[in-house]
Write a protein that holds these residues in place. Structure first.
Motif, PDB file in Angstrom:
ATOM      1  N   GLN A   1       5.048   5.890   7.854  1.00 38.63           N
ATOM      2  CA  GLN A   1       6.038   6.629   7.077  1.00 38.63           C
ATOM      3  C   GLN A   1       7.435   6.287   7.579  1.00 38.63           C
ATOM      4  OE1 GLN A   1       2.777   8.280   7.577  1.00 38.63           O
ATOM      5  NE2 GLN A   1       2.735   7.377   5.549  1.00 38.63           N
ATOM      6  N   LEU A   2       8.058   5.324   6.895  1.00 34.38           N
ATOM      7  CA  LEU A   2       9.376   4.831   7.305  1.00 34.38           C
ATOM      8  C   LEU A   2      10.432   5.140   6.255  1.00 34.38           C
ATOM      9  CD1 LEU A   2       8.299   1.373   8.779  1.00 34.38           C
ATOM     10  CD2 LEU A   2       8.718   3.514  10.020  1.00 34.38           C
ATOM     11  N   GLY A   3      10.257   6.235   5.519  1.00 30.88           N
ATOM     12  CA  GLY A   3      11.267   6.654   4.560  1.00 30.88           C
ATOM     13  C   GLY A   3      10.852   6.428   3.116  1.00 30.88           C
ATOM     14  N   THR A   4      11.603   7.077   2.229  1.00 33.25           N
ATOM     15  CA  THR A   4      11.286   6.986   0.796  1.00 33.25           C
ATOM     16  C   THR A   4      11.504   5.581   0.244  1.00 33.25           C
ATOM     17  OG1 THR A   4      13.540   7.784   0.360  1.00 33.25           O
ATOM     18  CG2 THR A   4      11.758   9.420   0.341  1.00 33.25           C
ATOM     19  N   GLY A   5      12.518   4.889   0.762  1.00 35.90           N
ATOM     20  CA  GLY A   5      12.735   3.518   0.324  1.00 35.90           C
ATOM     21  C   GLY A   5      11.581   2.627   0.720  1.00 35.90           C
ATOM     22  N   HIS A   6      11.076   2.819   1.932  1.00 32.44           N
ATOM     23  CA  HIS A   6       9.919   2.051   2.399  1.00 32.44           C
ATOM     24  C   HIS A   6       8.689   2.353   1.549  1.00 32.44           C
ATOM     25  CE1 HIS A   6       6.380   1.471   5.136  1.00 32.44           C
ATOM     26  NE2 HIS A   6       6.959   0.291   5.237  1.00 32.44           N
ATOM     27  N   ALA A   7       8.529   3.622   1.145  1.00 29.36           N
ATOM     28  CA  ALA A   7       7.384   3.991   0.292  1.00 29.36           C
ATOM     29  C   ALA A   7       7.404   3.195  -1.007  1.00 29.36           C
ATOM     30  CB  ALA A   7       7.410   5.494   0.004  1.00 29.36           C
ATOM     31  N   VAL A   8       8.576   3.095  -1.629  1.00 27.05           N
ATOM     32  CA  VAL A   8       8.673   2.339  -2.881  1.00 27.05           C
ATOM     33  C   VAL A   8       8.474   0.841  -2.621  1.00 27.05           C
ATOM     34  CG1 VAL A   8      10.143   1.800  -4.863  1.00 27.05           C
ATOM     35  CG2 VAL A   8      10.136   4.111  -3.903  1.00 27.05           C
ATOM     36  N   MET A   9       8.919   0.351  -1.464  1.00 29.55           N
ATOM     37  CA  MET A   9       8.647  -1.043  -1.097  1.00 29.55           C
ATOM     38  C   MET A   9       7.135  -1.318  -1.086  1.00 29.55           C
ATOM     39  SD  MET A   9      11.213  -1.704   2.112  1.00 29.55           S
ATOM     40  CE  MET A   9      12.998  -1.625   1.981  1.00 29.55           C
ATOM     41  N   CYS A  10       6.368  -0.328  -0.645  1.00 27.87           N
ATOM     42  CA  CYS A  10       4.912  -0.488  -0.573  1.00 27.87           C
ATOM     43  C   CYS A  10       4.277  -0.614  -1.956  1.00 27.87           C
ATOM     44  CB  CYS A  10       4.284   0.687   0.178  1.00 27.87           C
ATOM     45  SG  CYS A  10       4.749   0.756   1.932  1.00 27.87           S
ATOM     46  N   ALA A  11       5.028  -0.231  -3.009  1.00 33.29           N
ATOM     47  CA  ALA A  11       4.532  -0.333  -4.382  1.00 33.29           C
ATOM     48  C   ALA A  11       5.050  -1.587  -5.083  1.00 33.29           C
ATOM     49  CB  ALA A  11       4.926   0.904  -5.173  1.00 33.29           C
ATOM     50  N   ARG A  12       5.566  -2.521  -4.314  1.00 32.35           N
ATOM     51  CA  ARG A  12       6.142  -3.730  -4.919  1.00 32.35           C
ATOM     52  C   ARG A  12       5.115  -4.469  -5.784  1.00 32.35           C
ATOM     53  NH1 ARG A  12      10.540  -6.906  -4.148  1.00 32.35           N
ATOM     54  NH2 ARG A  12      11.237  -5.696  -2.346  1.00 32.35           N
ATOM     55  N   GLU A  13       3.888  -4.555  -5.316  1.00 29.51           N
ATOM     56  CA  GLU A  13       2.855  -5.248  -6.092  1.00 29.51           C
ATOM     57  C   GLU A  13       2.636  -4.570  -7.438  1.00 29.51           C
ATOM     58  OE1 GLU A  13      -1.881  -6.480  -5.712  1.00 29.51           O
ATOM     59  OE2 GLU A  13      -0.751  -5.929  -3.903  1.00 29.51           O
ATOM     60  N   PHE A  14       2.734  -3.230  -7.453  1.00 31.70           N
ATOM     61  CA  PHE A  14       2.602  -2.483  -8.710  1.00 31.70           C
ATOM     62  C   PHE A  14       3.747  -2.805  -9.669  1.00 31.70           C
ATOM     63  CE2 PHE A  14       3.976   1.470 -10.932  1.00 31.70           C
ATOM     64  CZ  PHE A  14       2.908   1.597 -11.822  1.00 31.70           C
ATOM     65  N   LEU A  15       4.944  -3.014  -9.118  1.00 35.86           N
ATOM     66  CA  LEU A  15       6.132  -3.223  -9.944  1.00 35.86           C
ATOM     67  C   LEU A  15       6.364  -4.677 -10.337  1.00 35.86           C
ATOM     68  CD1 LEU A  15       8.638  -0.845  -8.099  1.00 35.86           C
ATOM     69  CD2 LEU A  15       7.535  -0.429 -10.310  1.00 35.86           C
ATOM     70  N   ASP A  16       5.904  -5.604  -9.513  1.00 35.25           N
ATOM     71  CA  ASP A  16       6.179  -7.019  -9.772  1.00 35.25           C
ATOM     72  C   ASP A  16       5.713  -7.441 -11.161  1.00 35.25           C
ATOM     73  OD1 ASP A  16       7.487  -7.633  -7.455  1.00 35.25           O
ATOM     74  OD2 ASP A  16       5.709  -8.358  -6.387  1.00 35.25           O
ATOM     75  N   GLY A  17       6.592  -8.137 -11.860  1.00 36.69           N
ATOM     76  CA  GLY A  17       6.263  -8.658 -13.183  1.00 36.69           C
ATOM     77  C   GLY A  17       6.502  -7.685 -14.316  1.00 36.69           C
ATOM     78  N   LYS A  18       6.828  -6.426 -14.003  1.00 35.11           N
ATOM     79  CA  LYS A  18       7.065  -5.431 -15.039  1.00 35.11           C
ATOM     80  C   LYS A  18       8.553  -5.417 -15.427  1.00 35.11           C
ATOM     81  CE  LYS A  18       3.355  -2.059 -14.116  1.00 35.11           C
ATOM     82  NZ  LYS A  18       2.570  -2.667 -13.046  1.00 35.11           N
ATOM     83  N   LYS A  19       8.807  -5.156 -16.687  1.00 33.77           N
ATOM     84  CA  LYS A  19      10.169  -4.973 -17.178  1.00 33.77           C
ATOM     85  C   LYS A  19      10.231  -3.656 -17.931  1.00 33.77           C
ATOM     86  CE  LYS A  19      11.385  -9.876 -17.608  1.00 33.77           C
ATOM     87  NZ  LYS A  19      11.892 -10.945 -18.510  1.00 33.77           N
TER      88      LYS A  19
END
Length: 456
Positions: A76-94
């Motif tokens: 748990q390194l912060g809310t920004g880090h949490a969203v970084m962990c979802a990068r695979e979920f977001l990649d390629g989406k517009k």
């Protein structure tokens, strides 16, 4: 416009002092994270990613029927880090990603829809949900430009004297343009006292790039997060008020709504009257025109119309229309009570079927039995269903009459129209229309008291 959502649900929740992950604590009968998921889905966002951490397996199990995906935040390194962990979920989406927290269960469907519309119509790259409060102490302030766009978010400890006067606070929920969010995440750093990556820093990054950031004020109660048992109770109170108000608006009378406890999945039809100190749980459905007197508990049960229940417990069972239950009856799971039946005081029904118009008026136990229509049970009847090793079934036909203080030793069958004499112990089949007497012959020993010297 394509929309998806991320739910931040990896927090440890140390202040809850619980072995259960914080987001799995329930508000009005449903896990907080599932309340948030369901609200988002009702707002027509179906692509949802849950950021999990502590108790990840338990969270997956609790949410498995919601058809969501997961990203793991192992530290748990912060809310920004949490969203970084979802990068695979977001990649390629517009399109747009909405970000909510799994410990803020009071957000509403209307607010989620309003947030998405506001974000799209304003052509913002980020939109912040905010609240206007009288006492903003301790909260991050939302500082706006003259054109009403957001300039920055400033934490309370970093505010200037003028910024401390701002009473618009950050609710910790957002919308972002996905592509701009991903670019901003690459620029996040943890150069702060907590050595964490803050999602709020994305706002500053977007503004430095000349992008538009909007803010949508919503009622403060919708932003309330749960970090302790005290806050859990506060959220429960707000949610219960909403639930009860909805039932009253739909035609249900609550005599004292502040002391009536109805969980989130309960359905109640109009013209039903519910007195205080009732607890109605799970996926219970109550028909129209019922009266639920004080001090009853009903869970995962179906109650037909015009049923009267008084100070009784009904669990995972069905009660037919025009039936009366109680006071002090206990209907245990897998029981089916027919129409116009009577389950009276201190009666316990366990895994049994009771036919229409049958009366079990008082002080009786019926377990693992199949009872016909129009039967009558006298006081003190016991269905003896357990031999110390196995459970056995009792079958009683239509219109049978069971006299007071009868023991029915299963497996046994009483045919229709049969009578059983009071005080009998029945171990064999009773034929149709027969009278069964299973008791010792009465013997009177004249003069026995005097002979024994027991006169007073």
């Amino acid at each position: 416009m394509y929309n998806c959502a991320i739910i931040l649900a990896a927090g440890e929740g140390k202040r809850m002092k619980s072995s259960t992950p914080k987001i799995l604590h329930k508000v009005c009968g449903r896990e907080m994270v599932n309340i948030v998921i369901d609200v988002i889905k009702k707002a027509e966002i179906n692509d949802i990613n849950v950021i999990i951490g502590r108790g990840a397996d338990a969270v997956k199990e609790a949410t498995k029927e919601r058809e969501v995906t997961y990203s793991l935040q192992d530290k748990q390194l912060g809310t920004g880090h949490a969203v970084m962990c979802a990068r695979e979920f977001l990649d390629g989406k517009k399109g747009t990603v909405a970000i909510f927290t799994g410990d803020a269960p009071l957000i509403t469907e209307e607010t989620v829809k309003k947030l998405l519309s506001f974000h799209e119509e304003g052509n913002y790259k980020a939109t912040i949900l905010t609240s206007i409060v009288d006492s903003p102490s301790g909260y991050g302030r939302v500082i706006r430009e003259k054109g009403e766009e957001v300039l920055k978010i400033v934490e309370h400890k970093d505010c200037t004297e003028d910024e401390l006067k701002v009473n618009e606070i950050n609710a910790g929920m957002y919308c972002f343009d996905i592509e701009n969010l991903l670019k901003s995440l690459d620029k996040l750093d943890n150069n702060n006292a907590q050595r964490e990556y803050y999602l709020t820093d994305v706002i500053g990054i977007l503004k430095s790039n000349g992008e538009k950031v909007g803010a949508l004020p919503i009622p403060f109660e919708e932003t309330m997060g749960v970090n302790s048992r005290v806050q859990l109770a506060e959220a429960e109170k707000v949610m219960r008020k909403r639930i009860n108000l909805n039932h009253m608006e739909n035609g249900v009378t609550l005599i004292d709504s502040e002391n009536t406890y109805i969980e989130i999945d309960v359905e109640i039809n109009n013209d039903t009257v519910i007195y205080p100190s009732n607890v109605i749980q799970g996926k219970t459905i109550i028909g129209e025109g019922c009266i639920i007197y004080p001090n009853s508990r009903i869970k995962d049960s179906i109650i037909g119309k015009n049923v009267s229940i008084q100070s009784s417990t009904i669990l995972e069972s069905t009660v037919g229309e025009n039936t009366t239950v109680g006071p002090f009856a206990y209907i245990r799971p897998e029981s089916v009570i027919g129409k116009s039946a009577r389950i009276g005081d201190f009666v316990e029904i366990k895994k049994s079927t009771i036919g229409d118009n049958t009366k079990v008026s008082h002080l009786t136990y019926i377990g693992d039995a199949e009872i016909g229509t129009g039967c009558n049970f006298g006081c003190g009847t016991v269905v003896v269903n357990y031999d110390g090793k196995d459970k056995h079934k009792t079958i009683i036909g239509n219109n049978a009459f069971i006299g007071c203080n009868t023991n029915l030793v299963a497996p046994v069958e009483v045919k229709e129209d049969a009578y059983i004499a009071a005080g009998s112990t029945i171990t064999e089949e009773v034929p149709k229309g027969a009278l069964a007497i299973g008791r010792a012959k009465q013997v009177n020993k004249v003069g026995w008291v005097e002979k024994k010297g027991l006169n007073k």
